[in-house]
Design a protein around this motif. Structure first.
Motif, short mmCIF file in Angstrom:
data_model
loop_
_atom_site.label_atom_id
_atom_site.label_comp_id
_atom_site.label_asym_id
_atom_site.label_seq_id
_atom_site.Cartn_x
_atom_site.Cartn_y
_atom_site.Cartn_z
N ILE A 1 -18.05 -26.66 8.48
CA ILE A 1 -17.32 -26.52 7.22
C ILE A 1 -16.06 -25.68 7.36
O ILE A 1 -15.05 -25.96 6.72
CB ILE A 1 -18.20 -25.94 6.08
CG1 ILE A 1 -18.87 -24.67 6.55
CG2 ILE A 1 -19.19 -26.96 5.59
CD1 ILE A 1 -19.29 -23.77 5.42
N ASP A 2 -16.10 -24.63 8.19
CA ASP A 2 -14.87 -23.85 8.37
C ASP A 2 -13.78 -24.71 8.99
O ASP A 2 -12.61 -24.61 8.64
CB ASP A 2 -15.15 -22.59 9.20
CG ASP A 2 -15.76 -22.93 10.57
OD1 ASP A 2 -16.34 -24.02 10.71
OD2 ASP A 2 -15.65 -22.09 11.48
N ALA A 3 -14.20 -25.59 9.88
CA ALA A 3 -13.23 -26.47 10.50
C ALA A 3 -12.62 -27.43 9.49
O ALA A 3 -11.42 -27.67 9.49
CB ALA A 3 -13.88 -27.25 11.64
N GLN A 4 -13.47 -27.95 8.60
CA GLN A 4 -12.95 -28.83 7.55
C GLN A 4 -11.91 -28.10 6.72
O GLN A 4 -10.84 -28.64 6.42
CB GLN A 4 -14.08 -29.31 6.63
CG GLN A 4 -15.06 -30.25 7.29
CD GLN A 4 -16.18 -30.65 6.34
OE1 GLN A 4 -16.05 -30.55 5.13
NE2 GLN A 4 -17.30 -31.09 6.90
N ARG A 5 -12.26 -26.86 6.35
CA ARG A 5 -11.34 -26.10 5.50
C ARG A 5 -10.01 -25.89 6.22
O ARG A 5 -8.95 -26.11 5.67
CB ARG A 5 -11.98 -24.75 5.15
CG ARG A 5 -11.38 -24.08 3.94
CD ARG A 5 -11.88 -22.65 3.87
NE ARG A 5 -11.70 -21.97 5.16
CZ ARG A 5 -12.60 -21.18 5.72
NH1 ARG A 5 -13.77 -20.98 5.14
NH2 ARG A 5 -12.35 -20.60 6.88
N ASN A 6 -10.09 -25.49 7.48
CA ASN A 6 -8.86 -25.26 8.22
C ASN A 6 -8.03 -26.52 8.36
O ASN A 6 -6.81 -26.50 8.22
CB ASN A 6 -9.18 -24.70 9.61
CG ASN A 6 -9.46 -23.21 9.56
OD1 ASN A 6 -9.05 -22.53 8.62
ND2 ASN A 6 -10.18 -22.71 10.53
N ARG A 7 -8.71 -27.61 8.63
CA ARG A 7 -7.99 -28.88 8.77
C ARG A 7 -7.19 -29.18 7.51
O ARG A 7 -6.02 -29.55 7.56
CB ARG A 7 -9.00 -30.00 9.04
CG ARG A 7 -8.39 -31.26 9.58
CD ARG A 7 -9.42 -32.38 9.65
NE ARG A 7 -8.75 -33.66 9.60
CZ ARG A 7 -8.26 -34.27 10.67
NH1 ARG A 7 -8.38 -33.72 11.85
NH2 ARG A 7 -7.63 -35.42 10.55
N ALA A 8 -7.84 -28.98 6.37
CA ALA A 8 -7.16 -29.25 5.10
C ALA A 8 -5.98 -28.30 4.91
O ALA A 8 -4.88 -28.72 4.52
CB ALA A 8 -8.15 -29.10 3.94
N ALA B 1 1.43 -23.27 11.47
CA ALA B 1 0.25 -22.43 11.68
C ALA B 1 0.34 -21.18 10.82
O ALA B 1 -0.61 -20.81 10.12
CB ALA B 1 0.13 -22.05 13.15
N ARG B 2 1.49 -20.54 10.85
CA ARG B 2 1.68 -19.32 10.08
C ARG B 2 1.37 -19.59 8.61
O ARG B 2 0.59 -18.89 7.99
CB ARG B 2 3.12 -18.83 10.23
CG ARG B 2 3.37 -17.45 9.64
CD ARG B 2 4.74 -16.86 10.01
NE ARG B 2 5.69 -17.80 10.59
CZ ARG B 2 6.03 -17.84 11.87
NH1 ARG B 2 5.48 -17.01 12.73
NH2 ARG B 2 6.92 -18.72 12.29
N ARG B 3 1.96 -20.64 8.07
CA ARG B 3 1.78 -20.88 6.65
C ARG B 3 0.35 -21.29 6.32
O ARG B 3 -0.11 -21.08 5.21
CB ARG B 3 2.77 -21.93 6.14
CG ARG B 3 2.98 -21.78 4.66
CD ARG B 3 4.05 -22.66 4.08
NE ARG B 3 5.38 -22.43 4.63
CZ ARG B 3 6.49 -22.86 4.03
NH1 ARG B 3 6.42 -23.50 2.89
NH2 ARG B 3 7.66 -22.66 4.59
N ALA B 4 -0.33 -21.86 7.29
CA ALA B 4 -1.72 -22.24 7.04
C ALA B 4 -2.66 -21.04 7.22
O ALA B 4 -3.85 -21.14 6.92
CB ALA B 4 -2.13 -23.37 7.97
N GLY B 5 -2.11 -19.94 7.72
CA GLY B 5 -2.95 -18.77 7.95
C GLY B 5 -3.95 -19.00 9.07
O GLY B 5 -5.11 -18.64 8.98
N VAL B 6 -3.46 -19.56 10.16
CA VAL B 6 -4.32 -20.04 11.22
C VAL B 6 -3.58 -19.83 12.54
O VAL B 6 -2.36 -19.78 12.56
CB VAL B 6 -4.59 -21.54 10.94
CG1 VAL B 6 -4.53 -22.36 12.19
CG2 VAL B 6 -5.92 -21.72 10.23
N ALA B 7 -4.31 -19.66 13.64
CA ALA B 7 -3.62 -19.49 14.92
C ALA B 7 -3.12 -20.84 15.40
O ALA B 7 -3.64 -21.89 15.03
CB ALA B 7 -4.55 -18.89 15.95
#
Lengths: 178, 178
Positions: free
Chosen positions: B9-16, B39-45
């Motif tokens: 589920i965390d992966a799903q959230r990040n993908r979205a 990446a920055r705007r998604a809050g993700v590495a």
DNA sequence: CCTGATAATGAGTCAGCACTCGACTTGTGC
DNA sequence: GCACAAGTCGAGTGCTGACTCATTATCAGG
């Protein structure tokens, strides 16, 4: 546009070669082509390119100016409809002009050169309206907008000849009005 | 389109999140924006972005697909003329769709997604011709060409509202015929 | 010719960006 | 809880491409 002392003749020759090469390269690959490629095709070292045009944008601007001048001349020799058709037919061969007309991508302002083109088109529009082939309420801005749109479309869409003709037919009918 | 086991589920959230961020970033800066910015705007590495979309083009393709699907839906809720106007009005806000419609730049093929859009437009065209608001000889290809052209033009030219209206008026008159 | 100014050369610098990978964290099935 | 697969992290790599500059070659006026 301050002119220093005249260029040495070898410098003049190289400058011209660079402009020709740049026009060819950018027409083929678009503005993203590398300056090295331009230098290679001009038969010149890369430093020389940068001596003449301190910045890639300067180089772009220089050939844009040439191409726009060419367009103004083309306009003078045609009526509005032929000019439309000419632009579309040339679009694929002249990625750069089209991209400029669109103001896309590169940081360039050539207000006067574009201004001259507008004047040329304005004249064509007047003539066409005088001849009754374009309806009276049509104004210059939408004509310019249509020119820019259609050349963009033709460029990126890779229209074949029949499609060009049919698309232009719709626009011409629209210009002529009901 | 082979589906492995479902994503965590965390992966799903990040993908979205990544898709949303990418849509925003590419709409703002065009496809040349960096993956880092997404990446920055998604809050993700940045590694995470590449885990989900192994290639920048994959990412582009994914959001294109979404945007095209949206367009198909938009088309279903309007008539042909309203759809034209909608596209033009949205053009500036959606650099990416427009660039795709044009097939410009990026190495992406989404034949079926584009196909669906064509079908939707074909339906609008039929309706309009049945209602007599578009002349009979007009065919789908030139309508698609005009759609692509006009959205390109609106995007790069930064048309204001009155100019949009006047330009569309010419095209609508052309579609309606004499 | 000769000489100083002008131009050409091209290896090198620097920055940006797509993409990788080994260390670490977290969800999940038992 | 626990173990392990699945996911995340982010510094690092390699490459591309704009731009620089010390050195070398070429022109032009006397």
């Amino acid at each position: 546009m301050v002119e220093g002392p005249p260029l040495r003749i070898d410098a003049q020759r190289n400058r011209a070669r660079i402009l020709d090469a740049a026009e060819a390269v950018f027409a083929e690959f678009g503005p993203r082509a590398s300056t090295e490629e331009v230098a290679r095709r001009a038969g010149v070292a890369i430093g020389t390119v940068f001596r003449h045009f301190p910045t890639k944008d300067d180089l772009l601007a220089a050939i844009m100016k040439r191409l726009l001048a060419q367009l103004v001349e083309d306009a003078a020799q045609r009526d509005l409809f032929a000019f439309f058709a000419h632009l579309v037919a040339q679009a694929a061969a002249k990625k750069t002009v089209v991209d400029l007309l669109a103001g896309s991508g590169v940081n360039i302002r050539l207000p006067d050169a574009v201004g001259h083109l507008e004047e040329a088109v304005a004249r064509l529009l007047e003539q066409a309206q005088a001849a009754g082939t374009v309806a009276a309420p049509v104004r210059l801005p939408e004509v310019m907008a249509l020119l820019a749109s259609v050349s963009q479309g033709a460029l990126h869409g890779g229209w074949d000849e029949p499609l060009q003709a049919r698309t232009l037919a719709v626009i011409f009918a629209g210009l002529k009005g009901t």
